[in-house]
Design an enzyme around this catalytic site. Structure first.
Site, PDB file in Angstrom:
ATOM      1  CE  LYS A 113      -4.413  -1.643   1.731  1.00  8.16           C
ATOM      2  NZ  LYS A 113      -5.471  -1.491   2.735  1.00  8.16           N
ATOM      3  CE  LYS A 195      -8.294 -13.305  -3.331  1.00  2.35           C
ATOM      4  NZ  LYS A 195      -7.958 -12.933  -1.977  1.00  2.35           N
ATOM      5  CE  LYS A 198     -12.758  -4.845  -2.128  1.00  5.21           C
ATOM      6  NZ  LYS A 198     -13.532  -5.040  -0.922  1.00  5.21           N
TER       7      LYS A 198
END
Ligand code: TRP
Length: 331
Positions: A113, A195, A198
């Protein structure tokens, strides 16, 4: 026998995909009959990246409505917003004084992040796992269903529980992670070795829980497969078809073998259409319910108010115990 406590939370920072549904939400619904479940909207956690206030509020209601529509039941479980129970922030302060910056700086998610939001590397982003530890430890949770990406954070939670228990006396339950098995993993429709996520840049790679039926069908029609035109489960050589078979099996309740037989000698076009329709049929009633719930803010607020009351009762009890052991004056 007393039931074990289960705690999990989700950040209201986006609409879940069918991968989240299969890997998390669906299981959470089932756990309700076996455990004392506590499910939280982790709104404090969302502040670690910049949020637009009106959108955060709307997404929080949206996610709550979606979870209720999927079958989380406020009569069986405690469902609440993290920001409504101040003890989460209070315990975080205490645990912060027992956490080393080096432990947090080496977390994979923090490093990822930080790279993604280089303009906003804040203390909260680094402290995220300690807030998560507080979420879990406040309720004496034995089990924490999480995705594999949260495993490191659960390790820190366990370390902090043990550290506190050793420094004072046994106080916190040392929780165990529950990580869904590989079989239940839904992969990207565009790159079936990855995977489903979203946050994928390509919207055709994932099916959001609130996608419209025509979009769902279209995305399945475009799903990446292979050129040998045979509906067989073989993850190594046919990852795309295998992923579609997994999805079809989960959304219809049929086994993979049954599905293979059903599509023997049929083309991919027909197969993909059927997978899309199976997903549409499961999501349709969920979304109808969700829309109805979203129109009833008074009900949603009542669910949150009840949840806050039950959660805060437990959290206050645990925090009092902590404050007493630390040596704070008890009034
Ligand atoms: N960090 C988790 C996620 O993004 C959400 C979360 C917050 C959580 N607190 C938690 C999960 C406590 C399990 C337990 O997926």
């Amino acid at each position: 026998m007393e039931r074990k406590v289960m705690f999990s939370a989700v950040q209201p920072s986006g609409i879940p995909t069918i991968g989240n549904y299969v890997g998390a939400i669906k299981n959470w619904v089932q756990f309700q009959d076996e455990y004392d479940c506590i499910y939280s909207l982790a709104d404090l956690h969302t502040l670690t990246v910049k949020q637009v206030p009106a959108e955060l509020r709307a997404r929080s209601y949206e996610l709550l409505a979606l979870y209720l529509a999927c079958g989380l039941d406020p009569e069986k479980s405690i469902i609440f917003a993290q920001s409504h129970v101040p003890q989460h922030a209070e315990l975080t302060w205490v645990l912060n004084t027992m956490t080393y910056p080096g432990e947090l700086a080496r977390m994979t998610q923090f490093k990822d992040k930080s790279a993604h939001h280089a303009e906003n590397i804040n203390m909260g982003l680094m402290d995220y796992p300690v807030l998560m530890a507080s979420d879990i430890l406040l309720y004496g949770a034995h089990y924490v269903p999480i995705g594999a990406d949260q495993k490191q954070h659960l390790e820190i939670t366990r370390d902090l529980a043990i550290r506190f228990n050793n420094r004072y006396s046994p106080t916190f339950v040392v929780p165990e992670p529950l990580i869904p098995k590989m079989g239940a993993r839904v992969m990207s429709l565009q790159d079936p070795t990855k995977k489903m996520s979203k946050s994928d840049e390509n919207v055709n790679a994932f099916i959001s829980m609130t996608d419209k039926p025509e979009d769902i069908i279209r995305k399945f029609k475009r799903a990446v497969t292979d050129s040998d035109m045979c509906v067989k489960y073989d993850v190594e050589n046919k990852p795309g078809v295998s992923n579609l078979l997994t999805i079809y099996s989960i959304f219809t309740g049929k086994t993979v073998e049954e599905a293979e037989r059903e599509f023997e000698g049929k083309g991919y076009g027909e197969f993909k259409q059927a997978v899309g329709e199976a997903v549409v049929e499961v999501l349709r009633p969920i979304n109808e319910k969700k829309e109805a719930l979203l129109k009833d803010k008074a009900y949603l607020n009542k669910v949150l108010a009840d949840g806050k009351q039950k959660a805060e009762y437990l959290a206050r009890k645990m925090l009092n115990k902590v404050y007493k052991k630390i040596g704070f004056i008890q009034l």
